[in-house]
Design an enzyme around this catalytic site. Structure first.
Site, PDB file in Angstrom:
ATOM      1  N   SER A 146      32.881   2.071  17.119  1.00  0.00           N
ATOM      2  CA  SER A 146      32.448   1.861  15.734  1.00  0.00           C
ATOM      3  C   SER A 146      33.605   1.950  14.742  1.00  0.00           C
ATOM      4  O   SER A 146      33.496   1.458  13.624  1.00  0.00           O
ATOM      5  CB  SER A 146      31.362   2.862  15.366  1.00  0.00           C
ATOM      6  OG  SER A 146      31.846   4.174  15.537  1.00  0.00           O
ATOM      7  N   ASP A 383      28.851  12.225   7.365  1.00  0.00           N
ATOM      8  CA  ASP A 383      29.665  11.414   8.269  1.00  0.00           C
ATOM      9  C   ASP A 383      31.138  11.604   7.908  1.00  0.00           C
ATOM     10  O   ASP A 383      31.605  11.124   6.871  1.00  0.00           O
ATOM     11  CB  ASP A 383      29.257   9.941   8.137  1.00  0.00           C
ATOM     12  CG  ASP A 383      30.069   9.019   9.060  1.00  0.00           C
ATOM     13  OD1 ASP A 383      31.076   9.472   9.651  1.00  0.00           O
ATOM     14  OD2 ASP A 383      29.700   7.832   9.172  1.00  0.00           O
ATOM     15  N   HIS A 386      33.593   7.929  10.194  1.00  0.00           N
ATOM     16  CA  HIS A 386      33.820   6.569   9.694  1.00  0.00           C
ATOM     17  C   HIS A 386      34.438   6.640   8.300  1.00  0.00           C
ATOM     18  O   HIS A 386      34.662   7.726   7.783  1.00  0.00           O
ATOM     19  CB  HIS A 386      32.500   5.810   9.688  1.00  0.00           C
ATOM     20  CG  HIS A 386      31.883   5.730  11.055  1.00  0.00           C
ATOM     21  ND1 HIS A 386      30.890   6.574  11.466  1.00  0.00           N
ATOM     22  CD2 HIS A 386      32.168   4.939  12.104  1.00  0.00           C
ATOM     23  CE1 HIS A 386      30.573   6.307  12.731  1.00  0.00           C
ATOM     24  NE2 HIS A 386      31.342   5.314  13.146  1.00  0.00           N
TER      25      HIS A 386
END
Ligand SMILES: *[C@@H]1O[C@H](CO)[C@@H](O)[C@H](O)[C@H]1NC(C)=O
Ligand SMILES: *[C@@H]1O[C@H](CO)[C@@H](O)[C@H](O)[C@H]1NC(C)=O
Ligand SMILES: *[C@@H]1O[C@H](CO)[C@@H](O)[C@H](O)[C@H]1NC(C)=O
Ligand SMILES: *[C@@H]1O[C@H](CO)[C@@H](O)[C@H](O)[C@H]1NC(C)=O
Ligand SMILES: *[C@@H]1O[C@H](CO)[C@@H](O)[C@H](O)[C@H]1NC(C)=O
Length: 413
Positions: A146, A383, A386
């Site tokens: 990702s 998060d 990312h």
């Protein structure tokens, strides 16, 4: 007239003469400089090796500084109060919810105003049209997890926002494959989901998930023939508990059971990297294809928790690395140990500073904006792996572009 005054007069004359000589030299120098400057201007318009910096100054040929190649990964973050991101998120309709921090309600935008500058040279200004020109008729692939998807989204947005949207085609709905195409350039930028690079498959009967370290992922048949390849792996190898994606490892006929200590894991990773390297050796023709490996994207968890952070880390020693060093060493050993030249996008350190650039709670999980669904505490949901877009991965792509400009790519046109 005494001797002293004669000496004095001679001395004055001499000084005067020297001054004239000096003046002439300076004049000569200036005209030469002017000529040199003109020559640079001519070169700048005819050769791609002469470029302008962010503020428009003409630069030296960029391939070398005085001593040799410039390491664009060693440098510092500079705050630019009037700096704007390289594209507007609103101009990029396919930007995913996961990383659209503004859309998800992030109130502070300062994190978009930091610019990475190298210590030993000036990094060429990102020029999307020039990049498309360099990529004319070419295929770029990003393969990995990702974080490489994060980088693909960034690159697709950087290029998409520079051309009329009617001249672009973007296919982004599938998880395992995404593509941006620039029709007028016959260029495509593709993303292949392959978090281990090697094959992960489920045994139909038992449901056991097997990670085959001796066999590349099935999508590798589509990687072949691309002109620029950007790989990454690592993060999924260290996932534990419910995030661990596999049950057993397979190496040829040998199955390696569930109980894995770190040393076994490291050797499994080493074998997988070798499998990848063998594929590169066999399938990549360096005259045509440029291969990059992107280094680990650092997380800001535990002692480096990203929540509420709005400024980069100043002092690098205050970052406590979370990713296991032996895996990084394996990557570096593998890519330097093979015959095919691999370029290393060594972005780990420059990204470590950017504790402020993660989505934190300005992301979505299960289609819900976290900031609105105050269901769980940020400790669990934030998060910190990312990166917001626009944001840090734009810098990774700026350095990818710099590498194409500085060192050329594949065949020359
Ligand atoms: C040129 O770049 C190299 C590699 O980054 C560096 O070691 C060297 O100090 C630089 N030289 C100058 C004069 O900037
Ligand atoms: C477009 O690029 C692909 C490679 O990516 C090439 O095979 C094809 O021939 C090109 N088409 C045209 C019309 O140039
Ligand atoms: C690699 O590509 C070049 C240029 O396309 C070609 O001339 C050469 O034969 C290729 N080498 C191999 C081993 O296929
Ligand atoms: C985060 O920032 C908000 C607003 O400044 C503050 O109320 C809150 O206590 C902070 N939380 C943590 C965990 O630092
Ligand atoms: C990558 O960067 C780190 C830190 O800047 C450095 O220690 C390491 O040697 C670099 N790796 C390679 C292979 O250049």
């Amino acid at each position: 007239m005494d001797t002293l005054s004669i000496f004095d007069r001679k001395w004055k004359l001499c000084t005067f003469a020297s001054l004239i000589i000096c003046f002439n030299i300076i004049l000569l120098r200036l005209t030469n400089l002017q000529k040199l400057h003109d020559a640079f201007l001519i070169l700048a318009s005819t050769s791609n090796n002469y470029l302008t910096s962010e503020n428009g100054e003409l630069l030296k040929p960029l391939t070398y500084n005085e001593t040799g190649k410039c390491n664009v990964f060693e440098g510092r973050w500079v705050y630019k109060p009037t700096g704007n991101p390289l594209y507007q998120a609103s101009k990029c309709p396919f930007l995913s919810d996961q990383v659209s921090c503004r859309r998800n309600g992030r109130p502070d935008f300062e994190f978009e105003k930091w610019s990475w500058e190298a210590n030993d040279c000036q990094i060429p200004r990102f020029d999307a049209i020039d990049m498309l020109e360099r990529l004319r008729g070419k295929r770029v692939i990003l393969v990995g997890d990702s974080l490489n998807r994060n980088q693909w989204e960034s690159l697709a947005c950087l290029l998409y926002s520079a051309i009329p949207s009617s001249r672009a085609h973007v296919d982004f709905r599938e998880g395992s494959y995404k593509v941006f195409k620039a029709k007028d350039y016959n260029t495509s930028v593709e993303f292949y989901w392959s978090p281990f690079l090697v094959q992960l498959h489920s045994n139909k009967e038992s449901g056991t998930r097997v990670l085959r370290v001796d066999k590349l992922d099935g999508s590798s048949r589509h990687w072949q023939g691309a002109d620029i390849m950007v790989f990454n792996t690592g993060h999924w190898w260290v996932h534990r508990g419910k995030f661990k994606a596999w049950d057993i490892l397979q190496y040829h006929r040998k199955l390696i059971g569930k109980l894995m200590d770190d040393t076994k894991m490291e050797s499994a990773f080493e074998i997988a990297m070798k499998t990848w390297a063998n594929w590169v050796e066999k399938n990549v023709n360096s005259t045509r294809t440029t291969v990059f490996f992107r280094s680990i994207s650092p997380e800001h968890k535990g002692e480096n928790w990203c929540f509420n952070e709005t400024k980069p880390i100043k002092d690098e020693s205050s970052y406590v690395p979370v990713f296991p060093k032996p895996l990084v060493e394996t990557v570096e050993r593998t890519i330097t140990g093979i015959k095919t030249q691999i370029r290393y996008l060594n972005i780990t350190k420059l990204s470590q500073y950017r504790i402020d650039a993660h989505p934190t709670v300005y992301t979505t999980k299960k289609d819900k904006q976290l900031i609105k669904s105050k269901l769980k505490t940020p400790e669990i949901t934030a998060d910190c792996s990312h990166w917001c877009l626009p944001g840090l991965p734009d810098t990774w792509n700026r350095l990818l572009y710099a590498s194409l400009v500085l060192d050329g790519s594949g065949e020359e046109h």
